[in-house]
Scaffold this active site. Structure first.
Site, PDB file in Angstrom:
ATOM      1  N   CYS A  90       0.846  -1.196   0.000  1.00  0.00           N
ATOM      2  CA  CYS A  90       0.000   0.000   0.000  1.00  0.00           C
ATOM      3  C   CYS A  90       0.883   1.249   0.000  1.00  0.00           C
ATOM      4  O   CYS A  90       0.598   2.219  -0.685  1.00  0.00           O
ATOM      5  CB  CYS A  90      -0.931  -0.013   1.209  1.00  0.00           C
ATOM      6  N   CYS A  93      -6.338  -3.210   7.364  1.00  0.00           N
ATOM      7  CA  CYS A  93      -7.489  -2.314   7.303  1.00  0.00           C
ATOM      8  C   CYS A  93      -8.657  -2.865   6.507  1.00  0.00           C
ATOM      9  O   CYS A  93      -9.797  -2.572   6.809  1.00  0.00           O
ATOM     10  CB  CYS A  93      -7.060  -0.970   6.750  1.00  0.00           C
TER      11      CYS A  93
END
Lengths: 354, 387
Positions: A101, A198
């Site tokens: 990410c 997440c």
């Protein structure tokens, strides 16, 4: 300087944005929408970048007086982060999507977007520091707060990315960050930290992998190191090296997952001592300086995020692989996790454990 | 800051702002009250109803005030569906490029067992009358096709489509949110039973709109309660907002012809300018049947989301596709229905003009746009190389 700040709606990136603004920069807040928020599929998502977080980011941007946009990175997130995460689990490894990410979204796609808006840098709320040398090189250091340091997740950044990276809270401790948020009256000052991955709802990795790779996971056997069958399991993706809970086998001594064999769908368990190893090899190695060492070096090496870096020697095996020999054996060296090399606080580089 | 996003919303006309403020300040009576406070408020509603009726060629008794276009669409479709369910007509037809207010309402009806048919559109977003003719059956309760499309501006042949629906005994609804105030909208000429409109798309206030319901149309009440709006929508009326809608309707009716010509000339200037100044551009929509204020343009090799943000940072407000619940952008279902490539659906920007836009503003945009597009293109090419 015009700087894009990646705003997750958490306290760290919120304060980072405020600090940039206070320092006189022209800060532009961008929040990434990473998955479909319509909720029609009936699938709930995890703990980061939800509608509530985007709302928080918007409120903070408004409070500190910077423009804020939400950019749709669903496709990129799916291609760069989620698919890799699922593929790794299916292959019997334990991935860390946060690294992708950072290097493939925040400091790649987002960096490109930022350049399109004539922004010179991209800032994030990571606890890490960059030091800009007079010759143009950038060094990456641990965040000053040892409990919060996130440099581990940034090991794959290149010089080209680091030159344009900014970590405004890297010099601060978490309590100082919260104090600044309180002083500025930011609504997120007491928001709790996110610890899970997440995008995985309820921290249930197994269900997530099964949804995203239907038919690619299969039941198999749990055996000891000699091949004796001790039980059955519902898929190797449900296990990670060092795992003790949820094995469903009973034995006289505590048993841990010591190996995962995706080809034979076998999960191998053993006593705690069997978790200890003094060496590993890692691939897709990145050296922060951009230069692969010509010879064996000594460094402190971390094998997962919450691991105390241990002394080792690193032997380069060609341009992008290394062999690491620890002075003392380490527990639960886990394929798919990142190994990151430090000299004191400085990140030298890192790679992916084979 | 030049504002080219009038299909999203328009600035409130000063005369509208004036009446809304005056009514809020001075006219607090409940229109349902018998006394003179109530009578004054009731008169405000009556005036506004007449103004809206005059704008769309209806009788005032056929106008129901709503909270806006979305509510009007919901009321039209759900109200008719519920009224007609016992008759066995449980089939609903709409175009694939309707606004979400219609699309998500018919999806909700589909969950209740309604049969849904979505009509295809051609590459210019036009519905073919033959497609409707082929889709029509005797169990169709209502056909809903928008008058003008919000994203590309294409204007549909509503009267022709309505005639096909009526031949088989079906009602016809049109979402005229994007046409009202921009082109002539007349419920008799269009031959529709139901028509939705929204005040803030033609310089009125947000939160108020209307549904035209042809006299004699069987509808179930939108909300039940007191006898407001002839018992079709209970609840004390938004008097100030409705007063604003009335003034906006009067302005639209009396000034539209001249305004539309001026806005159309400006749109054409901007569109021609973009097509000649920026390579790799193309217009989406139907140049022969389009509202005069809208142009939707594809910029090859440019992420529309980035272009929108870059232009905002440079001081120009434009838009693209439709927003997700988060506010991020998602590929347009309209452009997809038109058969555009996945790339092109993500490369398209909508410029929608209105009162207050000037030639100087259009020229300012034209001066900036080529550089911004070129910059974004160079970055897109960089990403493609890396990947």
């Amino acid at each position: 300087m015009r700087i894009v700040i990646a705003m997750s709606g958490g306290v760290d990136s919120s304060v980072a944005a405020a600090l940039l603004k206070e320092a006189g920069h022209e800060a532009i807040g961008l929040s990434m929408q990473l998955y479909d928020q319509r909720g029609e599929a009936g699938v709930s998502f995890g703990t980061c970048c939800t509608l509530d977080d985007l709302y928080d980011a918007r409120r903070v941007a408004r409070a500190i007086g910077i423009p804020h946009y939400i950019v749709n990175f669903e496709r990129e997130f799916n291609e760069e982060v989620i698919s890799d995460f699922v593929r790794e689990y299916v292959a019997g490894r334990t991935p860390i999507p946060c690294v992708h990410c950072n290097s493939d979204l925040k400091f790649s796609t987002l960096l490109d977007r930022a350049e399109g808006f004539d922004a010179e840098r991209v800032a994030t709320g990571h606890y890490a520091r960059v030091v800009r040398e007079s010759d143009g090189r950038v060094r990456l250091l641990r965040g000053l707060d040892p409990a919060k340091d996130q440099s581990y997740f940034l090991f794959s950044l290149t010089q080209a990315q680091l030159v344009r990276a900014e970590f405004p809270v890297g010099e601060l401790r978490k309590d100082e960050v919260r104090e600044i948020a309180r002083r500025l009256g930011l609504t997120v000052s007491e928001k709790k930290d996110s610890h899970e991955i997440c995008f995985v709802p309820d921290n249930d990795y197994a269900a997530f992998v099964e949804r995203h790779a239907p038919g690619q996971v299969a039941a198999g056997l749990i055996t000891d190191r000699e091949g004796h069958v001790l039980g059955r399991h519902e898929g190797t993706h449900r296990f990670t090296i060092g795992q003790r809970k949820g094995l469903g086998v009973s034995a006289a001594i505590p048993l841990y997952v010591v190996d995962i064999q995706p080809e034979t769908k076998q999960v191998i368990v053993g006593p705690r001592e069997a978790l200890e190893r003094a060496d590993l090899t890692a691939s897709r190695v990145n050296w922060i300086s951009g230069v692969t060492p010509a010879e064996v070096i000594r460094a402190d090496v971390q094998i997962r995020y919450r691991h105390h870096a241990a002394p080792a020697t690193i032997t380069p095996l060609g341009a992008s692989r290394v062999r690491i020999d620890f002075v003392q054996p380490q527990q639960a060296i886990t394929p798919g996790q990142a190994t990151v090399f430090y000299c004191g606080d400085e990140v030298l580089g890192g790679g992916w454990i084979d | 800051m030049p504002y080219f996003d009038h299909n999203a919303t328009t600035p409130v006309h000063p005369e509208v702002a004036e009446i809304v403020a005056r009514v809020l300040r001075d006219e607090f009576g409940n229109p349902s009250s018998v006394h003179r406070y109530g009578q004054r408020s009731k008169a405000i509603l009556d005036d506004a109803r007449s103004a809206v009726a005059a704008l769309v060629g209806a009788d005032p008794s056929e106008v129901v005030f709503t909270s806006g276009g979305t509510e009007a669409d919901n009321f039209a479709l759900r109200g008719v569906a519920e009224a007609l369910e016992p008759t066995g007509r449980r089939h609903l037809i709409a175009s694939g490029i309707e606004h979400e207010a219609v699309l998500n309402t018919i999806k909700a009806l589909a969950k209740r067992g309604w049969k849904i048919t979505l009509l295809p559109v051609n590459e210019r977003a036009l519905v073919a009358p033959d497609a409707l003719r082929d889709a029509m059956t005797d169990d169709v309760a209502v056909v809903s096709v928008m008058h003008a499309n919000n994203e590309v501006g294409t204007v549909q042949p509503i009267s022709e489509l309505a005639a096909i629906a009526h031949e088989r005994g079906a009602l016809f609804h049109t979402d005229a949110v994007q046409s009202t105030g921009k082109i002539r909208v007349n419920v008799r000429e269009l031959d529709v039973n139901l028509l939705s409109l929204s005040a803030h798309k033609f310089n009125g206030p947000k939160g108020v709109g209307a549904l035209y319901i042809r006299r004699g149309t069987r509808m179930i009440a939108h909300t039940t309660g007191g006898r407001h709006e002839r018992s079709r929508r209970a609840g004390t009326e938004n008097v100030a907002g409705i007063a604003g809608l009335g003034v906006a309707a009067n302005l639209a009716r009396t000034k539209m012809t001249g305004d539309a010509a001026a806005v159309g000339a400006l749109r054409d200037r901007l569109e021609r300018g973009i097509l000649s100044a920026v390579s790799g551009t193309a217009v989406n929509g139907d140049p022969n049947s389009r509202v005069p204020n809208t142009t939707n343009i594809s910029f090859e090799g440019v992420e529309a989301e980035s272009l929108l943000i870059a232009l905002d940072l440079d001081g120009f407000a434009v838009s693209t596709g439709s927003a997700c619940s988060s506010g991020a952008l998602e590929p347009s279902h309209v452009l997809r229905a038109m058969g555009l490539s996945a790339h092109r659906t993500q490369n398209s920007i909508r410029f929608s003009l209105g009162l207050g836009n000037t030639e100087a503003e259009a020229d300012q945009l034209l001066a900036v746009l080529p550089r911004v597009v070129e910059k974004l293109r160079s970055l897109t090419r960089g990403s493609a190389r890396r990947a």
